[in-house]
Enzyme design. Structure first.
Site, mmCIF file in Angstrom:
data_model
loop_
_atom_site.group_PDB
_atom_site.id
_atom_site.type_symbol
_atom_site.label_atom_id
_atom_site.label_comp_id
_atom_site.label_asym_id
_atom_site.label_seq_id
_atom_site.Cartn_x
_atom_site.Cartn_y
_atom_site.Cartn_z
ATOM 1 N N LYS A 67 -15.509 -45.478 35.908
ATOM 2 C CA LYS A 67 -14.322 -44.647 35.688
ATOM 3 C C LYS A 67 -14.152 -44.203 34.234
ATOM 4 O O LYS A 67 -13.658 -43.110 33.970
ATOM 5 C CB LYS A 67 -13.062 -45.398 36.141
ATOM 6 N N ASP B 79 -5.163 -41.582 40.806
ATOM 7 C CA ASP B 79 -4.532 -42.892 41.020
ATOM 8 C C ASP B 79 -3.029 -42.841 40.728
ATOM 9 O O ASP B 79 -2.233 -43.506 41.402
ATOM 10 C CB ASP B 79 -5.176 -43.959 40.128
HETATM 11 P P1 NAP Z 1 -9.728 -55.114 36.413
HETATM 12 O O1 NAP Z 1 -9.789 -53.957 35.489
HETATM 13 O O2 NAP Z 1 -10.886 -56.030 36.520
HETATM 14 O O3 NAP Z 1 -8.417 -55.975 36.037
HETATM 15 C C1 NAP Z 1 -8.180 -57.201 36.681
HETATM 16 C C2 NAP Z 1 -6.799 -57.715 36.279
HETATM 17 O O4 NAP Z 1 -6.585 -58.966 36.971
HETATM 18 C C3 NAP Z 1 -6.673 -58.027 34.783
HETATM 19 O O5 NAP Z 1 -5.349 -57.815 34.398
HETATM 20 C C4 NAP Z 1 -7.031 -59.519 34.747
HETATM 21 O O6 NAP Z 1 -6.515 -60.192 33.624
HETATM 22 C C5 NAP Z 1 -6.328 -59.997 36.002
HETATM 23 N N1 NAP Z 1 -6.875 -61.273 36.506
HETATM 24 C C6 NAP Z 1 -8.070 -61.485 37.112
HETATM 25 N N2 NAP Z 1 -8.215 -62.791 37.453
HETATM 26 C C7 NAP Z 1 -7.060 -63.396 37.043
HETATM 27 C C8 NAP Z 1 -6.604 -64.746 37.105
HETATM 28 N N3 NAP Z 1 -7.344 -65.727 37.660
HETATM 29 N N4 NAP Z 1 -5.383 -65.025 36.609
HETATM 30 C C9 NAP Z 1 -4.623 -64.045 36.049
HETATM 31 N N5 NAP Z 1 -5.004 -62.754 35.951
HETATM 32 C C10 NAP Z 1 -6.224 -62.430 36.447
HETATM 33 O O7 NAP Z 1 -9.452 -54.626 37.907
HETATM 34 P P2 NAP Z 1 -8.646 -53.325 38.394
HETATM 35 O O8 NAP Z 1 -9.599 -52.235 38.653
HETATM 36 O O9 NAP Z 1 -7.503 -53.079 37.478
HETATM 37 O O10 NAP Z 1 -8.135 -53.830 39.828
HETATM 38 C C11 NAP Z 1 -7.104 -54.805 39.946
HETATM 39 C C12 NAP Z 1 -6.747 -54.965 41.429
HETATM 40 O O11 NAP Z 1 -6.181 -53.743 41.907
HETATM 41 C C13 NAP Z 1 -7.973 -55.264 42.313
HETATM 42 O O12 NAP Z 1 -7.620 -56.219 43.277
HETATM 43 C C14 NAP Z 1 -8.264 -53.943 42.985
HETATM 44 O O13 NAP Z 1 -8.800 -54.100 44.283
HETATM 45 C C15 NAP Z 1 -6.875 -53.330 43.069
HETATM 46 N N6 NAP Z 1 -6.923 -51.865 43.064
HETATM 47 C C16 NAP Z 1 -6.362 -51.214 44.101
HETATM 48 C C17 NAP Z 1 -6.371 -49.849 44.142
HETATM 49 C C18 NAP Z 1 -5.722 -49.147 45.290
HETATM 50 O O14 NAP Z 1 -5.965 -47.957 45.486
HETATM 51 N N7 NAP Z 1 -4.863 -49.811 46.038
HETATM 52 C C19 NAP Z 1 -6.957 -49.116 43.098
HETATM 53 C C20 NAP Z 1 -7.537 -49.802 42.048
HETATM 54 C C21 NAP Z 1 -7.523 -51.193 42.034
HETATM 55 P P3 NAP Z 1 -7.340 -60.220 32.227
HETATM 56 O O15 NAP Z 1 -7.079 -58.902 31.562
HETATM 57 O O16 NAP Z 1 -6.768 -61.363 31.516
HETATM 58 O O17 NAP Z 1 -8.803 -60.402 32.600
#
Ligand code: NAP
Length: 286
Positions: A66, A102
């Site tokens: 992205k 998004d």
């Molecule tokens: P990302 O960039 O990898 O970010 C992950 C986030 O989760 C970060 O804030 C991370 O914190 C936090 N995290 C991960 N493990 C954790 C833990 N054990 N304890 C506390 N915080 C934790 O991922 P992303 O792309 O933003 O996606 C995040 C979620 O949104 C995913 O589940 C994804 O499937 C979902 N999503 C959904 C859509 C939709 O269309 N519905 C679109 C995009 C994403 P740190 O910064 O500290 O690592």
């Protein structure tokens, strides 16, 4: 000739976008195939060149590309420049236009659920890629204050800037025992989970960033995680009488907006939802 729309990501085999996008194309009789392309980072420039072909309408872009596609696109729009991330490419006359649907996906999901944050406080849990779109969406929706909680505070600082002058932001620790977070949640009309906690097959699939005791009736909870549809976070919110909004709506509505850009047509969103749910059911049974 049949046109092609691609999904650029790695890995992509688990994605349900091909299922609900193809269903929407077929429902309107559009002669186009939506294909998942598994593209390694080193191969992204070549994949972008392929998108310039005459039969290519464009692409969706997902993890981990992205951010990288922004500098490879010919025409990133203002939103993409601001966010530093794109999820949609539209090919016109050999030029690659990049945008980010998004934000619209989030706004449509909340609108469809009747959640209005205008003039209200919102709490955002998480500060990764998806959280960036949340900050911009909350600014557009007219929220007055966004409290961001993330495990890594530096990432929360980095995305807070996207609030601009209109949206006041503050940062608290992501710790359900911290009074600062609990107090922010108590004052919020909406709490959004943009962490990956609670995601099926992830390392923390049974975890919720907040327990039921943090929520109250009259609030809304929006989980961006969409597998399972009823996540531990949403279950906790509902147990306290709060309204639950699932992440599948965001996925389908961002896809519907991309569809409009590629085709100029209004997709049948109910067809997209049905195909997405069917694909998720099949994936769970596999
Ligand atoms: P990302 O960039 O990898 O970010 C992950 C986030 O989760 C970060 O804030 C991370 O914190 C936090 N995290 C991960 N493990 C954790 C833990 N054990 N304890 C506390 N915080 C934790 O991922 P992303 O792309 O933003 O996606 C995040 C979620 O949104 C995913 O589940 C994804 O499937 C979902 N999503 C959904 C859509 C939709 O269309 N519905 C679109 C995009 C994403 P740190 O910064 O500290 O690592």
């Amino acid at each position: 000739m049949t046109d092609t729309i691609a999904l650029l990501g790695h890995p992509v085999a688990h994605s349900i976008s091909p299922r609900f996008q193809q269903a929407a194309l077929d429902a309107l009789g559009v002669d186009a195939r939506y294909e998942a392309w598994d593209v390694l980072p080193a191969d992204l420039p070549a994949a972008m060149e392929r998108l310039r072909g005459g039969s290519m309408r464009g692409a969706n872009v997902t993890i981990p590309h992205k951010e990288s596609v922004v500098r490879m696109a010919d025409r990133p729009d203002a939103l993409v420049e601001r966010m530093g991330a794109a999820n949609t490419i539209v090919q016109r006359d050999g030029l690659l236009h990049a945008t980010n649907t998004d934000v619209i996906g989030i706004l449509r999901s909340l609108e469809a659920a009747g959640v209005d944050v205008s003039g209200k406080q919102v709490v955002l849990l998480g500060a990764g890629g998806a959280a960036r779109a949340v900050v911009v969406a909350m600014r557009r929706a007219g929220a007055v204050h966004l409290v961001i909680a993330n495990r890594t505070p530096e990432r929360a600082q980095a995305i807070a800037r996207l609030g601009g002058d209109e949206l006041a932001t503050s940062i608290v620790p992501l710790d359900a025992d911290t009074p600062a977070l609990l107090d922010a949640v108590r004052r919020a009309a909406l709490v959004i989970n943009a962490t990956s906690l609670g995601m099926s097959h992830g390392p923390d699939e049974h975890a919720t960033p907040l327990p039921a005791s943090a929520f109250q009736p009259g609030q809304a909870a929006f989980d961006l995680v969409y597998v399972p549809e009823r996540t531990p976070f949403l279950t906790a919110a509902e147990a306290a009488g709060a309204q639950a909004v699932g992440g599948l709506a965001m996925l389908v509505h961002q896809g519907a907006e991309s569809f409009r850009l590629w085709t100029g047509l209004e997709p049948q969103v109910d067809v997209m939802f049905a195909a997405a749910r069917q694909a998720l059911r099949e994936r769970e049974q596999a």
